[in-house]
Design a protein around this motif. Structure first.
Motif, PDB file in Angstrom:
ATOM      1  N   GLU A 151       0.840  -1.212   0.000  1.00 19.33           N
ATOM      2  CA  GLU A 151       0.000   0.000   0.000  1.00 19.33           C
ATOM      3  C   GLU A 151       0.867   1.252   0.000  1.00 19.33           C
ATOM      4  O   GLU A 151       1.833   1.357   0.754  1.00 19.33           O
ATOM      5  CB  GLU A 151      -0.890  -0.008   1.234  1.00 19.33           C
ATOM      6  CG  GLU A 151      -1.731   1.237   1.420  1.00 19.33           C
ATOM      7  CD  GLU A 151      -2.462   1.263   2.757  1.00 19.33           C
ATOM      8  OE1 GLU A 151      -3.289   2.172   2.938  1.00 19.33           O
ATOM      9  OE2 GLU A 151      -2.194   0.381   3.600  1.00 19.33           O
ATOM     10  N   SER A 152       0.537   2.199  -0.856  1.00 15.99           N
ATOM     11  CA  SER A 152       1.166   3.519  -0.827  1.00 15.99           C
ATOM     12  C   SER A 152       0.402   4.366   0.182  1.00 15.99           C
ATOM     13  O   SER A 152      -0.793   4.637   0.012  1.00 15.99           O
ATOM     14  CB  SER A 152       1.107   4.154  -2.222  1.00 15.99           C
ATOM     15  OG  SER A 152       1.645   5.456  -2.193  1.00 15.99           O
ATOM     16  N   PHE A 153       1.091   4.781   1.263  1.00 12.70           N
ATOM     17  CA  PHE A 153       0.408   5.384   2.399  1.00 12.70           C
ATOM     18  C   PHE A 153       1.218   6.565   2.916  1.00 12.70           C
ATOM     19  O   PHE A 153       2.309   6.409   3.449  1.00 12.70           O
ATOM     20  CB  PHE A 153       0.252   4.320   3.494  1.00 12.70           C
ATOM     21  CG  PHE A 153      -0.454   4.780   4.737  1.00 12.70           C
ATOM     22  CD1 PHE A 153      -1.835   4.912   4.772  1.00 12.70           C
ATOM     23  CD2 PHE A 153       0.271   5.077   5.883  1.00 12.70           C
ATOM     24  CE1 PHE A 153      -2.476   5.328   5.917  1.00 12.70           C
ATOM     25  CE2 PHE A 153      -0.359   5.498   7.042  1.00 12.70           C
ATOM     26  CZ  PHE A 153      -1.749   5.622   7.061  1.00 12.70           C
ATOM     27  N   ARG A 154       0.694   7.790   2.712  1.00 16.19           N
ATOM     28  CA  ARG A 154       1.328   9.011   3.213  1.00 16.19           C
ATOM     29  C   ARG A 154       2.808   9.098   2.834  1.00 16.19           C
ATOM     30  O   ARG A 154       3.690   9.281   3.662  1.00 16.19           O
ATOM     31  CB  ARG A 154       1.170   9.114   4.732  1.00 16.19           C
ATOM     32  CG  ARG A 154      -0.278   9.277   5.176  1.00 16.19           C
ATOM     33  CD  ARG A 154      -0.379   9.391   6.684  1.00 16.19           C
ATOM     34  NE  ARG A 154      -1.774   9.512   7.102  1.00 16.19           N
ATOM     35  CZ  ARG A 154      -2.166   9.561   8.385  1.00 16.19           C
ATOM     36  NH1 ARG A 154      -1.240   9.493   9.354  1.00 16.19           N
ATOM     37  NH2 ARG A 154      -3.442   9.677   8.689  1.00 16.19           N
ATOM     38  N   HIS A 155       3.069   8.968   1.530  1.00 17.38           N
ATOM     39  CA  HIS A 155       4.418   9.065   0.978  1.00 17.38           C
ATOM     40  C   HIS A 155       5.347   7.957   1.469  1.00 17.38           C
ATOM     41  O   HIS A 155       6.566   8.061   1.332  1.00 17.38           O
ATOM     42  CB  HIS A 155       5.043  10.433   1.292  1.00 17.38           C
ATOM     43  CG  HIS A 155       4.203  11.593   0.857  1.00 17.38           C
ATOM     44  ND1 HIS A 155       3.956  11.878  -0.476  1.00 17.38           N
ATOM     45  CD2 HIS A 155       3.513  12.524   1.574  1.00 17.38           C
ATOM     46  CE1 HIS A 155       3.172  12.939  -0.559  1.00 17.38           C
ATOM     47  NE2 HIS A 155       2.884  13.363   0.668  1.00 17.38           N
ATOM     48  N   LYS A 156       4.782   6.921   2.021  1.00 16.33           N
ATOM     49  CA  LYS A 156       5.548   5.743   2.398  1.00 16.33           C
ATOM     50  C   LYS A 156       4.901   4.513   1.782  1.00 16.33           C
ATOM     51  O   LYS A 156       3.753   4.555   1.330  1.00 16.33           O
ATOM     52  CB  LYS A 156       5.611   5.581   3.924  1.00 16.33           C
ATOM     53  CG  LYS A 156       6.447   6.631   4.639  1.00 16.33           C
ATOM     54  CD  LYS A 156       6.546   6.308   6.128  1.00 16.33           C
ATOM     55  CE  LYS A 156       7.420   7.318   6.841  1.00 16.33           C
ATOM     56  NZ  LYS A 156       7.571   7.002   8.287  1.00 16.33           N
ATOM     57  N   ARG A 158       3.744   0.692   2.586  1.00 12.97           N
ATOM     58  CA  ARG A 158       3.468  -0.281   3.642  1.00 12.97           C
ATOM     59  C   ARG A 158       3.352  -1.671   3.049  1.00 12.97           C
ATOM     60  O   ARG A 158       2.570  -1.903   2.118  1.00 12.97           O
ATOM     61  CB  ARG A 158       2.173   0.072   4.378  1.00 12.97           C
ATOM     62  CG  ARG A 158       1.787  -0.944   5.456  1.00 12.97           C
ATOM     63  CD  ARG A 158       0.558  -0.490   6.232  1.00 12.97           C
ATOM     64  NE  ARG A 158       0.117  -1.512   7.159  1.00 12.97           N
ATOM     65  CZ  ARG A 158      -0.871  -2.384   6.913  1.00 12.97           C
ATOM     66  NH1 ARG A 158      -1.518  -2.332   5.758  1.00 12.97           N
ATOM     67  NH2 ARG A 158      -1.205  -3.296   7.807  1.00 12.97           N
ATOM     68  N   SER A 169      10.418   3.804   3.008  1.00 13.22           N
ATOM     69  CA  SER A 169      10.263   5.180   2.542  1.00 13.22           C
ATOM     70  C   SER A 169      10.964   5.473   1.219  1.00 13.22           C
ATOM     71  O   SER A 169      10.743   6.528   0.623  1.00 13.22           O
ATOM     72  CB  SER A 169      10.789   6.155   3.606  1.00 13.22           C
ATOM     73  OG  SER A 169      12.148   5.881   3.908  1.00 13.22           O
ATOM     74  N   SER A 191      -3.069   2.948  -5.481  1.00  9.84           N
ATOM     75  CA  SER A 191      -2.305   2.925  -4.243  1.00  9.84           C
ATOM     76  C   SER A 191      -2.027   1.518  -3.723  1.00  9.84           C
ATOM     77  O   SER A 191      -1.472   1.370  -2.632  1.00  9.84           O
ATOM     78  CB  SER A 191      -3.033   3.727  -3.152  1.00  9.84           C
ATOM     79  OG  SER A 191      -3.207   5.064  -3.534  1.00  9.84           O
TER      80      SER A 191
END
Length: 237
Positions: A151-156, A158, A169, A191
């Motif tokens: 998952e792409s999550f808040r510029h990171k 997961r 990151s 995402s």
């Protein structure tokens, strides 16, 4: 990593031809191969080594290749089996030992190479790919078979695995989509990347995973995803 291959044929010229084909395939496709030759099924069964791929002639001496394959399967051998034969009547028996393919004599290199590519693709998918990532807690190595989805999550990024999850990151979802294309992953949403081997149920707009989570399925990607999943399941048969 070198793939372990056994050739078993009671005719020396046939063994040499397969050895030459494997050497040519290794050079063309940059695959490392460890090859061992046996001239009868009894010696193959007596060997302590385990193999990734077996090239078995069906018609040999006291024990033919089909009976040798049965004994190997009874021992728990999971190797990919190619039967070498000039007689197609053995095809139905091949299903009993889950033969990967039949190679009909005289064997053409183009056909041999194409089947070998399919076999190695299957082996690589089964083994998974080990990836290395840098996280806030340090360096982590993970096998792709452990990953349910990404998952792409808040510029990171997961990674959701069966037993744990972690954030990375430096990677991007686009880069990972390309890197994992041959490992059974599909970008079902802008995402999300899903491991098609970890899918439990496909809904209208979401995918249920084996870890109990639910991943969104974009309506714009649904048709392509279903086609990719159908092909993935077909390749497992």
């Amino acid at each position: 990593m070198a793939w372990r291959i056994a050739i078993c044929d009671d005719e020396a010229p046939a063994c040499q031809q397969l050895q030459n084909y494997l050497d040519q395939f290794s050079a063309q496709h940059r695959e490392k191969l460890e090859i061992r030759t046996f001239f009868n099924a009894e010696d193959l069964l007596a060997a302590e080594c385990s193999y990734d791929i077996l090239l078995l002639d069906i018609q040999m001496g006291e024990m033919n290749g089909m009976n040798a394959a049965r004994k190997l399967r009874q021992r728990g051998c999971q190797a990919i089996i190619f039967f070498i034969t000039s007689m197609t009547r053995y095809a139905m028996e091949g299903y009993e030992v889950h033969a990967f393919s039949f190679l009909e004599k005289p064997i053409r290199y183009e056909i041999f190479a194409a089947r070998m590519q399919d076999a190695l693709h299957s082996l690589k998918r089964s083994a998974g790919q080990t990836l290395t990532f840098h996280t806030s807690d340090g360096i982590i190595q993970v096998n792709t078979n452990e990953v349910c989805y990404i998952e792409s999550f808040r510029h990171k990024i997961r990674f959701a695995c069966l037993q744990f999850s972690f954030f990375e990151s430096e990677a991007t979802i686009s880069d990972l989509s390309l890197q994992l294309a041959g490992c059974g992953f599909f970008r079902c949403h802008k995402s999300y990347l899903v491991n098609m081997g970890s899918i439990r149920l496909i809904g209208e707009d979401s995918i249920s995973m084996l870890d109990g989570s639910s991943v969104p399925l974009s309506k714009h990607r649904r048709r392509e995803f279903l086609s990719a999943y159908a092909l993935y399941r077909k390749e497992l048969l």
